[in-house]
Design an enzyme around this catalytic site. Structure first.
Site, PDB file in Angstrom:
ATOM      1  CG  HIS A   1     -41.831  17.725  23.179  1.00  0.00           C
ATOM      2  ND1 HIS A   1     -42.603  16.593  22.808  1.00  0.00           N
ATOM      3  CD2 HIS A   1     -40.692  17.273  23.461  1.00  0.00           C
ATOM      4  CE1 HIS A   1     -41.767  15.700  23.022  1.00  0.00           C
ATOM      5  NE2 HIS A   1     -40.437  15.898  23.357  1.00  0.00           N
TER       6      HIS A   1
ATOM      7  CB  SER B   1     -42.243  10.837  22.496  1.00  0.00           C
ATOM      8  OG  SER B   1     -41.982  11.942  22.570  1.00  0.00           O
TER       9      SER B   1
ATOM     10  CD  GLN C   1     -30.575  11.302  22.265  1.00  0.00           C
ATOM     11  OE1 GLN C   1     -30.202  12.237  21.795  1.00  0.00           O
ATOM     12  NE2 GLN C   1     -31.515  11.084  23.085  1.00  0.00           N
TER      13      GLN C   1
ATOM     14  CG  LEU D   1     -43.359  18.066  18.718  1.00  0.00           C
ATOM     15  CD1 LEU D   1     -43.798  19.556  18.054  1.00  0.00           C
ATOM     16  CD2 LEU D   1     -42.184  17.894  19.649  1.00  0.00           C
ATOM     17  CG  HIS D   2     -45.229  15.030  24.918  1.00  0.00           C
ATOM     18  ND1 HIS D   2     -44.713  15.903  25.784  1.00  0.00           N
ATOM     19  CD2 HIS D   2     -44.226  14.025  24.779  1.00  0.00           C
ATOM     20  CE1 HIS D   2     -43.608  15.461  26.314  1.00  0.00           C
ATOM     21  NE2 HIS D   2     -43.237  14.369  25.487  1.00  0.00           N
ATOM     22  CD  GLU D   3     -49.640  21.557  26.873  1.00  0.00           C
ATOM     23  OE1 GLU D   3     -49.831  21.498  25.565  1.00  0.00           O
ATOM     24  OE2 GLU D   3     -49.115  22.754  27.188  1.00  0.00           O
TER      25      GLU D   3
ATOM     26  CG  MET E   1     -47.465  14.680  29.131  1.00  0.00           C
ATOM     27  SD  MET E   1     -48.004  15.997  28.322  1.00  0.00           S
ATOM     28  CE  MET E   1     -49.845  16.351  29.001  1.00  0.00           C
TER      29      MET E   1
HETATM   30  P1  AMP Z   1     -37.134  14.256  23.821  1.00  0.00           P
HETATM   31  O1  AMP Z   1     -38.121  14.625  22.583  1.00  0.00           O
HETATM   32  O2  AMP Z   1     -37.816  13.228  24.696  1.00  0.00           O
HETATM   33  O3  AMP Z   1     -35.783  14.154  23.312  1.00  0.00           O
HETATM   34  O4  AMP Z   1     -37.368  15.623  24.764  1.00  0.00           O
HETATM   35  C1  AMP Z   1     -36.812  17.034  24.338  1.00  0.00           C
HETATM   36  C2  AMP Z   1     -37.025  17.839  25.401  1.00  0.00           C
HETATM   37  O5  AMP Z   1     -38.491  17.713  26.134  1.00  0.00           O
HETATM   38  C3  AMP Z   1     -36.037  17.339  26.548  1.00  0.00           C
HETATM   39  O6  AMP Z   1     -35.510  18.459  27.164  1.00  0.00           O
HETATM   40  C4  AMP Z   1     -37.085  16.660  27.552  1.00  0.00           C
HETATM   41  O7  AMP Z   1     -36.414  16.583  29.052  1.00  0.00           O
HETATM   42  C5  AMP Z   1     -38.408  17.648  27.419  1.00  0.00           C
HETATM   43  N1  AMP Z   1     -39.329  16.674  28.018  1.00  0.00           N
HETATM   44  C6  AMP Z   1     -40.037  15.503  27.403  1.00  0.00           C
HETATM   45  N2  AMP Z   1     -40.885  15.312  28.275  1.00  0.00           N
HETATM   46  C7  AMP Z   1     -41.399  16.120  29.241  1.00  0.00           C
HETATM   47  C8  AMP Z   1     -42.462  16.370  29.986  1.00  0.00           C
HETATM   48  N3  AMP Z   1     -43.407  15.640  30.488  1.00  0.00           N
HETATM   49  N4  AMP Z   1     -42.389  17.519  30.880  1.00  0.00           N
HETATM   50  C9  AMP Z   1     -41.281  18.369  30.609  1.00  0.00           C
HETATM   51  N5  AMP Z   1     -40.315  18.297  29.649  1.00  0.00           N
HETATM   52  C10 AMP Z   1     -40.261  17.387  28.860  1.00  0.00           C
END
Ligand code: AMP
Length: 302
Positions: A50, A199, A74, A46-48, A197
């Site tokens: 998320h 992961s 996926q 997780l980052h900001e 941002m």
């Molecule tokens: P992920 O863990 O990469 O599958 O992302 C989970 C959710 O977080 C998805 O809906 C992504 O679009 C969203 N997300 C990832 N990075 C960002 C970001 N930098 N800004 C906004 N939403 C993000």
């Protein structure tokens, strides 16, 4: 049970669940108490970005469920499933301190029966961009999102604009399959220097991290040209390509100005059209995008 989004996150104790049955039990309980349920699906690390989705979910609901599941469906056979970054303890601490009420961390076996026989596939919107470069990717995404929706049964689910095509496809799935929930899409959260941002940014060496800035700079060039009155998609894309082509070892998969609803390239750029960008910096594939006519950097979630 907390019932208002203004409750201090620290005051809420986070529960965790690893099984579908446990999620159903926990969510069923709060729903019987009248809570509106919000949901944020993620793959963790997780980052900001998320955590802003959690903020948006808290704002729109009374009880926030987050899932962390690195979904094998996926990932293509040559992609980074095995080395996808993971940090279960750090993620749990971040989720708890941001006000997640229930963290769902299922195993692959919990999510997928060995004899599973049905998946969700798009009949459009996946032909181009990520769908073209990553065959099967969106079937994996839609299948897991559909399953997670059925497990959690949220009233509202929050996705990031960062994955523009994904958010568009999820909205289309909800519409076309009559899934009874609301989808919110939250703006892209960027590092102070503009890098979106992700992961996957952890894969970047310091030098690659520097070169990766060319993605947001290219999108900035596109939006600046649009703001200066340019409406030709060819000219807008050329403005972005100049920035990307000037950087060494940044290989562009696509940069296009598209309709936000059909994801097809537009003949003339209007406010609301999206500039979609995917590029490889070294071995790392990065996505970014910008909506034309919107402020840069994108405004943050309330
Ligand atoms: P992920 O863990 O990469 O599958 O992302 C989970 C959710 O977080 C998805 O809906 C992504 O679009 C969203 N997300 C990832 N990075 C960002 C970001 N930098 N800004 C906004 N939403 C993000």
């Amino acid at each position: 049970m907390p019932t208002t989004a203004s409750d201090a996150p620290a005051a809420r104790a986070m529960r965790t669940a690893a099984t579908v049955a446990d999620v159903r039990r926990a969510v069923g309980e709060v729903r019987r108490g009248g809570a509106r349920v919000g949901f944020v699906p993620t793959m963790g690390f997780l980052h900001e970005g998320h955590l802003r989705l959690v903020d948006a979910a808290r704002h729109a609901s009374d009880y926030v469920v987050m899932s962390i599941f690195v979904n094998p469906l996926q990932f293509g056979p040559t992609e980074d499933l095995a080395r996808y970054p993971r940090d279960p303890e750090g993620d749990a601490a971040k989720a708890a301190s941001r006000g997640v009420d229930l963290l769902f961390t299922p195993s692959v076996e919990e999510m997928y029966a060995a004899n599973r026989a049905v998946s969700v596939t798009a009949t459009g919107l996946d032909r181009r961009w990520e769908g073209e470069i990553r065959p099967g990717h969106f079937a994996g995404v839609l299948t897991v999102v559909c399953k997670l929706f059925n497990v959690v049964q949220p009233d509202v689910a929050v996705f990031g604009q960062k994955d523009f095509q994904q958010a568009t496809l999820v909205r289309a799935m909800v519409r076309d399959l009559d899934v009874p929930l609301e989808i919110l899409v939250a703006p892209i959260v960027r590092e102070a220097d503009g890098l979106a941002m992700s992961s996957r940014n952890v894969y970047l060496s310091p030098d690659e991290r520097r070169r990766a800035l060319s993605l947001s700079r290219a999108l900035r060039a596109v939006t600046d040209a649009f703001d200066a009155g340019e409406r030709s998609p060819v000219a807008l894309v050329a403005a972005g390509r100049r920035v990307l082509d000037a950087e060494s070892d940044v290989r562009v998969d696509y940069l296009a100005v598209v309709s936000p609803t059909t994801l097809e390239p537009v003949a003339r750029a209007e406010a609301g059209a999206a500039a979609l960008l995917a590029a490889r910096v070294g071995a790392t594939r990065l996505l970014d995008n910008a909506v034309l006519g919107e402020a840069w950097p994108a405004p943050t979630v309330p």
